[in-house]
Design a protein around this motif. Sequence first.
Motif, PDB file in Angstrom:
ATOM      1  N   ALA A 260       1.150  -1.029  -0.320  1.00 13.72           N
ATOM      2  CA  ALA A 260       0.263  -0.206  -0.195  1.00 13.72           C
ATOM      3  C   ALA A 260       0.763   1.193   0.022  1.00 13.72           C
ATOM      4  O   ALA A 260       1.210   2.307  -0.768  1.00 13.72           O
ATOM      5  CB  ALA A 260      -0.815  -0.122   1.346  1.00 13.72           C
ATOM      6  N   GLU A 261       2.105   1.697   0.810  1.00 11.96           N
ATOM      7  CA  GLU A 261       2.560   2.604   0.976  1.00 11.96           C
ATOM      8  C   GLU A 261       2.887   2.701   0.180  1.00 11.96           C
ATOM      9  O   GLU A 261       3.299   3.496  -0.680  1.00 11.96           O
ATOM     10  CB  GLU A 261       3.452   2.322   2.266  1.00 11.96           C
ATOM     11  N   THR A 262       4.251   1.602  -0.875  1.00  6.01           N
ATOM     12  CA  THR A 262       5.170   2.354  -2.073  1.00  6.01           C
ATOM     13  C   THR A 262       4.146   2.476  -2.941  1.00  6.01           C
ATOM     14  O   THR A 262       4.491   2.847  -3.725  1.00  6.01           O
ATOM     15  CB  THR A 262       6.266   0.926  -2.093  1.00  6.01           C
ATOM     16  N   LEU A 263       3.178   1.520  -3.681  1.00  2.00           N
ATOM     17  CA  LEU A 263       2.158   1.601  -4.990  1.00  2.00           C
ATOM     18  C   LEU A 263       1.891   2.920  -4.762  1.00  2.00           C
ATOM     19  O   LEU A 263       1.306   3.432  -5.494  1.00  2.00           O
ATOM     20  CB  LEU A 263       1.219   0.888  -5.084  1.00  2.00           C
ATOM     21  N   LEU A 264       1.225   3.692  -3.431  1.00  3.13           N
ATOM     22  CA  LEU A 264       0.594   5.128  -3.499  1.00  3.13           C
ATOM     23  C   LEU A 264       1.613   6.404  -3.745  1.00  3.13           C
ATOM     24  O   LEU A 264       0.941   6.678  -4.318  1.00  3.13           O
ATOM     25  CB  LEU A 264      -0.452   4.944  -2.171  1.00  3.13           C
ATOM     26  N   ALA A 265       2.435   5.593  -2.788  1.00  6.51           N
ATOM     27  CA  ALA A 265       3.602   6.693  -3.347  1.00  6.51           C
ATOM     28  C   ALA A 265       4.284   6.885  -5.066  1.00  6.51           C
ATOM     29  O   ALA A 265       4.095   7.704  -5.195  1.00  6.51           O
ATOM     30  CB  ALA A 265       4.520   6.611  -2.084  1.00  6.51           C
ATOM     31  N   GLU A 266       4.420   5.816  -5.131  1.00  3.34           N
ATOM     32  CA  GLU A 266       4.582   5.397  -6.816  1.00  3.34           C
ATOM     33  C   GLU A 266       3.654   6.071  -7.467  1.00  3.34           C
ATOM     34  O   GLU A 266       4.017   6.980  -8.235  1.00  3.34           O
ATOM     35  CB  GLU A 266       5.299   4.713  -7.658  1.00  3.34           C
ATOM     36  N   SER A 267       2.847   6.336  -7.304  1.00  8.41           N
ATOM     37  CA  SER A 267       1.041   6.466  -8.123  1.00  8.41           C
ATOM     38  C   SER A 267       1.211   7.736  -7.715  1.00  8.41           C
ATOM     39  O   SER A 267       0.987   8.628  -8.832  1.00  8.41           O
ATOM     40  CB  SER A 267      -0.120   5.440  -7.456  1.00  8.41           C
ATOM     41  N   SER A 268       1.813   8.134  -6.506  1.00 11.51           N
ATOM     42  CA  SER A 268       1.817   9.931  -6.548  1.00 11.51           C
ATOM     43  C   SER A 268       2.833  10.932  -7.735  1.00 11.51           C
ATOM     44  O   SER A 268       2.731  11.817  -8.189  1.00 11.51           O
ATOM     45  CB  SER A 268       1.857  10.142  -4.837  1.00 11.51           C
ATOM     46  N   PHE A 269       3.828  10.174  -7.589  1.00 14.57           N
ATOM     47  CA  PHE A 269       4.633  10.298  -8.280  1.00 14.57           C
ATOM     48  C   PHE A 269       4.775  10.581  -9.711  1.00 14.57           C
ATOM     49  O   PHE A 269       5.514  10.853 -10.253  1.00 14.57           O
ATOM     50  CB  PHE A 269       6.517   9.712  -8.204  1.00 14.57           C
ATOM     51  N   ALA A 270       4.086   8.844  -9.955  1.00 17.26           N
ATOM     52  CA  ALA A 270       4.298   8.471 -12.058  1.00 17.26           C
ATOM     53  C   ALA A 270       2.515   9.699 -12.330  1.00 17.26           C
ATOM     54  O   ALA A 270       3.408  10.789 -13.454  1.00 17.26           O
ATOM     55  CB  ALA A 270       3.717   7.538 -11.832  1.00 17.26           C
ATOM     56  N   MET A 271       1.723  10.082 -11.441  1.00 16.91           N
ATOM     57  CA  MET A 271       0.752  11.303 -11.751  1.00 16.91           C
ATOM     58  C   MET A 271       1.463  12.263 -12.248  1.00 16.91           C
ATOM     59  O   MET A 271       1.367  13.206 -12.725  1.00 16.91           O
ATOM     60  CB  MET A 271      -0.134  11.589 -10.678  1.00 16.91           C
ATOM     61  N   ARG A 272       2.248  12.704 -10.276  1.00 17.26           N
ATOM     62  CA  ARG A 272       2.965  14.480 -10.574  1.00 17.26           C
ATOM     63  C   ARG A 272       3.779  14.803 -11.939  1.00 17.26           C
ATOM     64  O   ARG A 272       3.494  15.628 -12.829  1.00 17.26           O
ATOM     65  CB  ARG A 272       3.787  14.418  -9.401  1.00 17.26           C
ATOM     66  N   ASP A 273       4.671  13.284 -12.401  1.00 15.74           N
ATOM     67  CA  ASP A 273       6.021  13.809 -13.585  1.00 15.74           C
ATOM     68  C   ASP A 273       5.010  12.635 -14.468  1.00 15.74           C
ATOM     69  O   ASP A 273       5.845  13.047 -15.675  1.00 15.74           O
ATOM     70  CB  ASP A 273       6.995  13.293 -13.217  1.00 15.74           C
ATOM     71  N   GLY A 274       4.121  12.762 -14.810  1.00 19.02           N
ATOM     72  CA  GLY A 274       3.386  11.651 -15.965  1.00 19.02           C
ATOM     73  C   GLY A 274       3.579  10.679 -17.220  1.00 19.02           C
ATOM     74  O   GLY A 274       4.285  11.139 -17.952  1.00 19.02           O
ATOM     75  N   TYR A 275       3.588   9.586 -15.927  1.00 15.21           N
ATOM     76  CA  TYR A 275       4.200   8.552 -16.838  1.00 15.21           C
ATOM     77  C   TYR A 275       3.812   7.569 -15.734  1.00 15.21           C
ATOM     78  O   TYR A 275       2.294   7.974 -15.051  1.00 15.21           O
ATOM     79  CB  TYR A 275       5.686   7.822 -16.634  1.00 15.21           C
ATOM     80  N   GLU A 276       3.418   6.124 -16.787  1.00 14.11           N
ATOM     81  CA  GLU A 276       2.616   5.455 -16.317  1.00 14.11           C
ATOM     82  C   GLU A 276       2.904   4.472 -15.018  1.00 14.11           C
ATOM     83  O   GLU A 276       4.574   3.890 -15.367  1.00 14.11           O
ATOM     84  CB  GLU A 276       1.639   4.655 -17.337  1.00 14.11           C
ATOM     85  N   ILE A 277       3.103   3.548 -14.543  1.00 14.81           N
ATOM     86  CA  ILE A 277       3.817   2.210 -13.793  1.00 14.81           C
ATOM     87  C   ILE A 277       2.787   0.820 -14.597  1.00 14.81           C
ATOM     88  O   ILE A 277       1.505   1.019 -14.270  1.00 14.81           O
ATOM     89  CB  ILE A 277       3.386   2.038 -12.016  1.00 14.81           C
ATOM     90  N   ARG A 278       2.865   0.218 -13.816  1.00 14.05           N
ATOM     91  CA  ARG A 278       1.953  -1.199 -13.897  1.00 14.05           C
ATOM     92  C   ARG A 278       2.257  -2.326 -12.554  1.00 14.05           C
ATOM     93  O   ARG A 278       3.629  -2.417 -12.473  1.00 14.05           O
ATOM     94  CB  ARG A 278       2.625  -2.063 -15.149  1.00 14.05           C
ATOM     95  N   ASP A 279       1.061  -2.039 -12.129  1.00 12.48           N
ATOM     96  CA  ASP A 279       1.087  -2.691 -11.010  1.00 12.48           C
ATOM     97  C   ASP A 279       1.467  -3.780 -10.160  1.00 12.48           C
ATOM     98  O   ASP A 279       2.475  -3.647  -9.002  1.00 12.48           O
ATOM     99  CB  ASP A 279      -0.591  -2.062  -9.948  1.00 12.48           C
ATOM    100  N   SER A 280       1.168  -5.309 -11.370  1.00  4.62           N
ATOM    101  CA  SER A 280       1.477  -5.849 -11.227  1.00  4.62           C
ATOM    102  C   SER A 280       3.034  -6.208 -10.474  1.00  4.62           C
ATOM    103  O   SER A 280       3.349  -7.006 -10.077  1.00  4.62           O
ATOM    104  CB  SER A 280       0.615  -6.976 -12.415  1.00  4.62           C
TER     105      SER A 280
END
Length: 715
Positions: A260-280
Amino acid sequence: MRYLFPTGKGYQRKWLGQDVLSGVVIAAVSIPISMGYAQIAGLPAVYGLYGSLLPVILFALLSTSPQFIFGVDAAPAAMIGGVLGGMGIAMGSAEAERVVPVLTFYVGVWLLLFALLRAGRVLRFVSTSVMGGFISGICCTIILMQLPKLMGGTAGTGELPELVRHLAGVQVHPLSLGLGAAALVILLAAKRLRPKFPMAIVVMGLGALATVLFDLPGHGVACLGAVEPGLPALHLPDWSAVSLTEGLGNSLPVAVVIMAETLLAESSFAMRDGYEIRDSQELLAFAAANLGAGMVGCCPVNGSVSRSSMNVQYRGKTQAVSLVAAAGMAAVLLWGSGLIRLLPVPVLTAIVISALLGAVEFDMAHRLLRADRKELAIFLAAFLGVLVLGTIYGVVIGVLLSFVDVIRRASQPSRELLGVISGQPGFYPLGRMSQAHPLEGVALYRFSGGLFFANIDRFQKDVENCVKPGIRAVIVDASGIVSVDLTSAERLVLLYRRLKEQGVRLYLTEHIGQVNDELRRFGAGELIEEGAVRRTLYAALEDCGAAEGEVKQWIPEEMRHAVPELLRQTQELEWAYGEEAQSKLDAMTGQVLQTLEETKPEQREQELEFLLERGRWQGVIDRDAILQHLEEHLAELSRLLERSEDAVLLELEQERERVTEALRRQHPEIASYLAAHREELEQRFQRKYPEAARHIHELRQRLHQLPEDETKEQR
């Protein structure tokens, strides 16, 4: 192989300098952080350095996030320390060195299972405000943990109450506080004035130089402890140290927090800088890193917001940063372990706090204060949930708040009354356009949101409030309604019947065809059958007799001859019934024949004309399709009307020709579409009833060959 080092695809040489610089900084600041958190987890400090080598490499090779940094971090370390305390194992003992790697390995197994189950999808429902509060809560928690070290004390643990009590009890060492505060001021000033300059390395070098020149340890300033040189040995954990049930049970909450902590934080960074991550794949990277950490004897590893923020500050581009950081850590373990003891703890703490201050999202809170106080409350709840109750509870609160926010927004959709502006096409909100005025006798109401149990009351009250003296129809612009549920479908029927008793027509218009499917599925097909559902506002206005002859003036000029819009005006059956349209046409034809069967023979011709004129579907394409279906039952229709098949077919063909002429006059742009539609119906009829189709074809040929006087006689 396509899963390996995904952030390195398309790598550009110009990024190398930034990645190397950022990797060196990350390696340097990871030394004190990882050593400190390893001790919090009950291990000797050197295991923190071991956890910054192999696990970081595995994460870098699998992660889809170009910015995020993995390593030994606060939340998992503190949780493992709590588990040891609950098991009665002394911190730093040989027993702890046996137990912690087993727990770490089980954490990796759980994360691997989460990846296979695609559990990360749950976190997609977390809103930006929740994410911002969550990240800010983590940052502030770590800052409060680190502040005692800035003042010459030891790091705190726990949540806000424990951290405040620990901070209040710290014996302030003036020189340590002076060094830490000076380093923090320099770092913050450099971040504002020279953000690209690697001031953290300079500050770290100055701290080591001060240790040599002024004997800082001799003056009571804490420095990092000495570390034995050499790389960690790889080995499987001692499974006998913890039972399977106890190991899996104690490691599950840690794995949930890491996910939860890492995926949420990664998603926050990704949204802020305009790229996508693959959760799985990220979960797979987390699992590999923790399995690797278990094999080097370390505690569980996690995404680090502080080091990731530092990576962003120094403009690292890919996970090459992590590989450089791991190489730097290996160099330190092999040849530089003696230098570690020269690094002052307050200076290194200032570097960590500086990075964390750049990651907090209080600017988001300020924007929400001005824009949406309810969103601000959600932000603060997530922030305080993490800060006061801890990460796991903060995640639960965040997810719950996100769902509550979805329901809140869905239950309070945008609604407005519409009107017209004299001389201008289109419909306009009465509350926003001062020139707009309501139509006489008709209320136009727009509802923008899915219609379901939580907002049907609001919809019903709005519609009922529209019914005032002189109103004969309420037309709903349902273009924003993308779905209905059982409750709303039932209430729509009741509302329709109630208004009908008052002499007021209710129409639903402009919605997508799927809504019609749902209305029928939930037992509200009555609305479609009785004409309460029309494809366009204009069709409903014409149907209720509003401003007869003037409806077209409200159709924008660019839409009057646009083929998609014209088709909406002239064809409703397929929109209303979808895949069931043909069976509905068959049923409607059967109803016509059944009505004629029950009518006295001498009144049947008049009744047929009445049925065709009164027919629910007045669009020319639909009308032509109904006439086509009647031709398919030519023999039965001839029997009922007691006329020859030639005469009945001639009448139907002439009616179809009138439909065609009307279409050519009104909408010449789609005449070709009608021809194609007819061809499709003809082919369907030929496949279904080949003998009847051949018979009608022969009758048509004979009719076309008749002289004009014989044709008149047939009529």
